[in-house]
Motif scaffolding. Structure first.
Motif, PDB file in Angstrom:
ATOM      1  N   GLN A 195     -27.530  71.487  33.933  1.00  0.00           N
ATOM      2  CA  GLN A 195     -28.690  72.545  33.385  1.00  0.00           C
ATOM      3  C   GLN A 195     -29.918  72.195  34.103  1.00  0.00           C
ATOM      4  O   GLN A 195     -30.117  70.817  34.352  1.00  0.00           O
ATOM      5  N   LEU A 215     -34.165  73.393  33.785  1.00  0.00           N
ATOM      6  CA  LEU A 215     -35.588  74.125  33.284  1.00  0.00           C
ATOM      7  C   LEU A 215     -36.317  74.606  34.524  1.00  0.00           C
ATOM      8  O   LEU A 215     -36.625  73.887  35.406  1.00  0.00           O
ATOM      9  N   GLN A 267     -39.688  76.723  35.358  1.00  0.00           N
ATOM     10  CA  GLN A 267     -40.991  77.484  35.058  1.00  0.00           C
ATOM     11  C   GLN A 267     -41.649  78.240  36.097  1.00  0.00           C
ATOM     12  O   GLN A 267     -42.069  77.968  37.046  1.00  0.00           O
ATOM     13  N   GLN A 299     -31.005  82.341  30.915  1.00  0.00           N
ATOM     14  CA  GLN A 299     -31.602  82.488  29.611  1.00  0.00           C
ATOM     15  C   GLN A 299     -33.041  81.988  29.332  1.00  0.00           C
ATOM     16  O   GLN A 299     -33.513  80.987  29.992  1.00  0.00           O
ATOM     17  N   PHE A 300     -33.629  82.606  28.389  1.00  0.00           N
ATOM     18  CA  PHE A 300     -35.215  81.896  28.122  1.00  0.00           C
ATOM     19  C   PHE A 300     -35.036  80.546  27.511  1.00  0.00           C
ATOM     20  O   PHE A 300     -34.037  80.374  26.762  1.00  0.00           O
ATOM     21  N   SER A 301     -35.887  79.783  27.812  1.00  0.00           N
ATOM     22  CA  SER A 301     -35.856  78.499  27.089  1.00  0.00           C
ATOM     23  C   SER A 301     -37.130  78.583  25.747  1.00  0.00           C
ATOM     24  O   SER A 301     -37.975  79.138  26.003  1.00  0.00           O
ATOM     25  N   SER A 302     -36.662  77.633  25.058  1.00  0.00           N
ATOM     26  CA  SER A 302     -37.685  77.432  23.747  1.00  0.00           C
ATOM     27  C   SER A 302     -38.851  76.754  24.326  1.00  0.00           C
ATOM     28  O   SER A 302     -40.105  76.840  23.576  1.00  0.00           O
ATOM     29  N   HIS A 303     -38.777  76.228  25.442  1.00  0.00           N
ATOM     30  CA  HIS A 303     -40.066  75.198  25.899  1.00  0.00           C
ATOM     31  C   HIS A 303     -41.069  76.123  26.527  1.00  0.00           C
ATOM     32  O   HIS A 303     -40.476  77.102  27.213  1.00  0.00           O
ATOM     33  N   LEU A 307     -43.447  73.091  31.170  1.00  0.00           N
ATOM     34  CA  LEU A 307     -42.677  71.904  31.482  1.00  0.00           C
ATOM     35  C   LEU A 307     -43.855  70.816  31.724  1.00  0.00           C
ATOM     36  O   LEU A 307     -44.765  71.128  32.392  1.00  0.00           O
ATOM     37  N   PRO A 348     -31.742  68.719  24.699  1.00  0.00           N
ATOM     38  CA  PRO A 348     -32.737  70.154  24.837  1.00  0.00           C
ATOM     39  C   PRO A 348     -31.554  71.240  24.126  1.00  0.00           C
ATOM     40  O   PRO A 348     -30.277  71.113  24.793  1.00  0.00           O
ATOM     41  N   GLY A 349     -31.876  72.021  23.369  1.00  0.00           N
ATOM     42  CA  GLY A 349     -30.899  73.111  22.971  1.00  0.00           C
ATOM     43  C   GLY A 349     -30.341  72.703  21.799  1.00  0.00           C
ATOM     44  O   GLY A 349     -29.555  73.610  21.058  1.00  0.00           O
ATOM     45  N   HIS A 352     -22.921  75.428  21.360  1.00  0.00           N
ATOM     46  CA  HIS A 352     -23.786  75.038  22.440  1.00  0.00           C
ATOM     47  C   HIS A 352     -22.952  74.589  23.963  1.00  0.00           C
ATOM     48  O   HIS A 352     -23.516  75.128  24.793  1.00  0.00           O
TER      49      HIS A 352
END
Length: 401
Positions: A7, A9, A11, A40-44, A47, A205-206, A269
């Protein structure tokens, strides 16, 4: 990059750009190197750049070494590291952990000169032929704290240490640059010690670690090819299975009750969106607290095939989404690659196989053309007999053989 989970991330410059990107890919299937990816959107919210070697101080000599193992084709244990590093001096302590940079270890010598000699002798060398390359730096830590002697850590000066303590991390902090003074607690988890030991006190993460729902609803199954045992083979990678029930009024639906809430969270997950028998699985938490026993319910609570009854920390650490590579263990000693391929080839195109021996036991890696073929092989052939031995199959996070 979250390499261990395949995966990443990303920004964007602003929220509008992120919304536009997500909307665009809701109608277009993105792919990278021919492999479908999902956005999909991240909860972060933002970064931050973290030095992956924050436990290292480069070329300033120290008796503690930070070791990163690249291209780890075979498992590396405390015993293996001790065998490699002890010829250069007395090794007092070893702590291993997994980070985004890969498998790492902290190795403390009795003398600084021994650490210098080991670094000069071993830097860039392979533990095994063609793989498991050592990247060695001096650590910024002056003393390692080892609380337990187990597969993840060892204090060779204190052999009387316990192997584990229920409810606490085996080595809090070392897996994340020593930032945590106390082990992270997960009150909803049935095996907190194993979980903390597996992830170094910090969940990937996740994963929240706060879910207390043990039952998941699986939908979009292929009712012509699925059964309870095949679901067990797949879902047991992420935890112990209590019960499984195929829904008669909805043949493509099933309920799976896991051993605890964290194991159920792992299932959701890692398996949501996985392909099996031509169908993309939907996996969500169920409104049912548990599955009641009945004639249409299969009970696996006492099954000796549940993987997490022993070596739980090791099994948690190897959890991942389905991959193209499967790992096979408990093979007969005289098995051949041809026999392994013949046993598995009905499930898809086998790109390559590798047979090797670890701790005196035969094991194998088998690479399929895609993840769905590997998943089918796992659900159909795990716990089957090959040459008189009941084989064990799991996903491997290795990319190539």
């Amino acid at each position: 990059m979250l390499r261990a989970k395949n995966q990443a991330l990303l920004q964007m410059q602003d929220i509008t750009s992120a919304v536009n990107a997500l909307q665009f890919y809701s109608n277009v299937q993105p792919s990278i190197r021919g492999r479908n990816v999902y956005v999909q959107f991240s909860s972060h919210q933002e970064l931050t750049v973290i030095d992956q070697n924050s436990q290292a101080r480069g070329d300033e000599p120290n008796r503690v070494l930070l070791v990163t193992v690249h291209h780890m084709l075979y498992p590396i244990t405390v015993e293996v590291l001790h065998q490699v590093f002890s010829p250069h001096g007395f090794v007092e302590k070893i702590v291993t952990f997994q980070k985004s940079a890969g498998f790492q270890a902290l190795i403390q010598y009795q003398l600084q000169q021994s650490a210098i000699l080991a670094r000069n002798s071993l830097q860039g060398r392979n533990i095994y032929d063609g793989c498991c390359q050592l990247d060695i730096q001096f650590s910024n830590l002056d003393e390692l704290q080892v609380n337990y002697n187990n597969e993840r850590s060892r204090d060779f000066t204190n052999p009387s240490l316990p192997s584990e303590q229920k409810g606490k991390s085996s080595q809090p902090g070392y897996g994340d640059a020593g930032m945590y003074a106390h082990p992270v607690g997960y009150p909803q988890m049935g095996n907190a010690a194993a979980i903390a030991a597996a992830f170094g006190g910090v969940l990937p993460p996740g994963l929240s670690g706060t879910n207390d729902r043990c039952t998941v609803l699986v939908s979009n199954l292929n009712p012509d090819r699925i059964d309870e045992d095949k679901l067990f083979n797949l879902f047991s990678i992420y935890g112990n299975i209590i019960r499984i029930k195929l829904l008669r009024n909805k043949p493509d639906h099933a309920l799976v009750q896991m051993g605890d809430g964290f194991q159920a969270e792992l299932v959701v997950h890692f398996l949501k969106g996985a392909m099996l028998f031509g169908k993309r699985l939907e996996v969500n938490f169920s409104k049912h607290v548990n599955i009641t026993t009945g004639s249409d319910t299969h009970d696996y609570s006492n099954s000796n095939l549940n993987r997490f009854n022993r070596n739980a920390a090791k099994n948690y650490r190897y959890c991942c989404s389905p991959t193209k590579m499967i790992h096979i263990s408990t093979l007969p000693q005289d098995v051949t690659e041809e026999e392994i391929a013949s046993h598995l080839e009905e499930h898809g195109t086998i790109v390559g196989t590798k047979l090797f021996e670890m701790n005196g036991k035969k094991q194998s890696l088998v690479l399929y053309e895609n993840e769905e073929q590997a998943t089918e092989a796992l659900v159909c052939k795990h716990a089957t007999s090959l040459g008189g031995s009941t084989i064990r199959i799991s996903f491997s996070q290795l990319q190539t053989i």
